[in-house]
Design a protein around this motif. Sequence first.
Motif, mmCIF file in Angstrom:
data_model
loop_
_atom_site.group_PDB
_atom_site.id
_atom_site.type_symbol
_atom_site.label_atom_id
_atom_site.label_comp_id
_atom_site.label_asym_id
_atom_site.label_seq_id
_atom_site.Cartn_x
_atom_site.Cartn_y
_atom_site.Cartn_z
ATOM 1 N N HIS A 1 0.821 -1.211 0.000
ATOM 2 C CA HIS A 1 0.000 0.000 0.000
ATOM 3 C C HIS A 1 0.855 1.262 0.000
ATOM 4 O O HIS A 1 0.479 2.264 -0.622
ATOM 5 N N ARG A 2 2.001 1.225 0.658
ATOM 6 C CA ARG A 2 2.889 2.394 0.648
ATOM 7 C C ARG A 2 3.389 2.664 -0.771
ATOM 8 O O ARG A 2 3.650 3.819 -1.132
ATOM 9 N N SER A 3 3.486 1.616 -1.577
ATOM 10 C CA SER A 3 3.976 1.756 -2.949
ATOM 11 C C SER A 3 2.882 2.150 -3.930
ATOM 12 O O SER A 3 3.158 2.293 -5.123
ATOM 13 N N GLY A 4 1.652 2.292 -3.449
ATOM 14 C CA GLY A 4 0.565 2.701 -4.331
ATOM 15 C C GLY A 4 -0.152 1.559 -5.003
ATOM 16 O O GLY A 4 -1.002 1.785 -5.888
ATOM 17 N N CYS A 5 0.152 0.329 -4.612
ATOM 18 C CA CYS A 5 -0.559 -0.824 -5.165
ATOM 19 C C CYS A 5 -1.725 -1.173 -4.234
ATOM 20 O O CYS A 5 -1.960 -0.507 -3.237
ATOM 21 N N ASN A 6 -2.443 -2.228 -4.578
ATOM 22 C CA ASN A 6 -3.654 -2.574 -3.822
ATOM 23 C C ASN A 6 -3.538 -3.975 -3.243
ATOM 24 O O ASN A 6 -3.635 -4.962 -3.971
ATOM 25 N N GLY A 7 -3.345 -4.053 -1.920
ATOM 26 C CA GLY A 7 -3.248 -5.352 -1.260
ATOM 27 C C GLY A 7 -4.582 -5.991 -0.978
ATOM 28 O O GLY A 7 -4.642 -7.137 -0.528
ATOM 29 N N GLY A 8 -5.671 -5.261 -1.241
ATOM 30 C CA GLY A 8 -6.994 -5.824 -0.977
ATOM 31 C C GLY A 8 -7.296 -7.055 -1.797
ATOM 32 O O GLY A 8 -8.121 -7.882 -1.412
ATOM 33 N N ALA A 9 -6.607 -7.190 -2.925
ATOM 34 C CA ALA A 9 -6.855 -8.337 -3.797
ATOM 35 C C ALA A 9 -6.148 -9.600 -3.324
ATOM 36 O O ALA A 9 -6.407 -10.681 -3.847
#
Length: 222
Positions: free
Chosen positions: A81-89
């Motif tokens: 998340h800090r990198s701007g990606c989405n861990g919700g998936a």
Amino acid sequence: MNPELTADTNGAYPEIREAVRRLCKRFPGEYWRRLDRDRIYPTEFVQALTEEGYLSVLIPEEYGGLGLGLGAATAVLEEIHRSGCNGGACHAQMYTMGTLLRHGSEEQKRRYLPGLCNGDLIAAHAVSERQAGSDAMAMAARAVRDGDHYVLDGDKFFITNAPAADLIVVFATVNPAMKSAGVTGFLIDRNTAGMEVSAPIPKMGLRTAQMGEVRLRGCRIP
């Protein structure tokens, strides 16, 4: 265990954090905006995390995982998340494993955990309901014993990963009088008769973390 994947004295896992940041650079904002616009599951991103072992960080090595602790898993998700990606998936892959490790039989662990580690299986964790939210004590889903099976009926709502999942851990009440002790988790393969999974639910925010509804109508589980 990879000797590089060890915690520093503060438990911050700097090697893991740096490696996850490097991986996330391969998936810039344009990637996420395109998938969000078209409502597409981030298959390539999840596969990359799986191949590097980050989604199986909590699974013991004997089942194909890295065998690390919760701090390492936290570091992975924080850096995603800090990198701007989405861990919700992908976070459902982690906590579904925890349920199976703690409560599953040895046969179930050997049947499912390697597939979760290598990406052959996508998992979901079905607790929340329309009226109860995530309050397990208020859930309406029921499981009734019938010989060598349980028969499940109920609806689960806003279930992360459900539209893409091959395996869903569904929670239902077996005996309401037992309160929390009467709530049981059931491992259900996606194609099991009596379970239907909806298409992704339209929602605000990043839609690459797909959510769906799980409907149970006379679903028989051995």
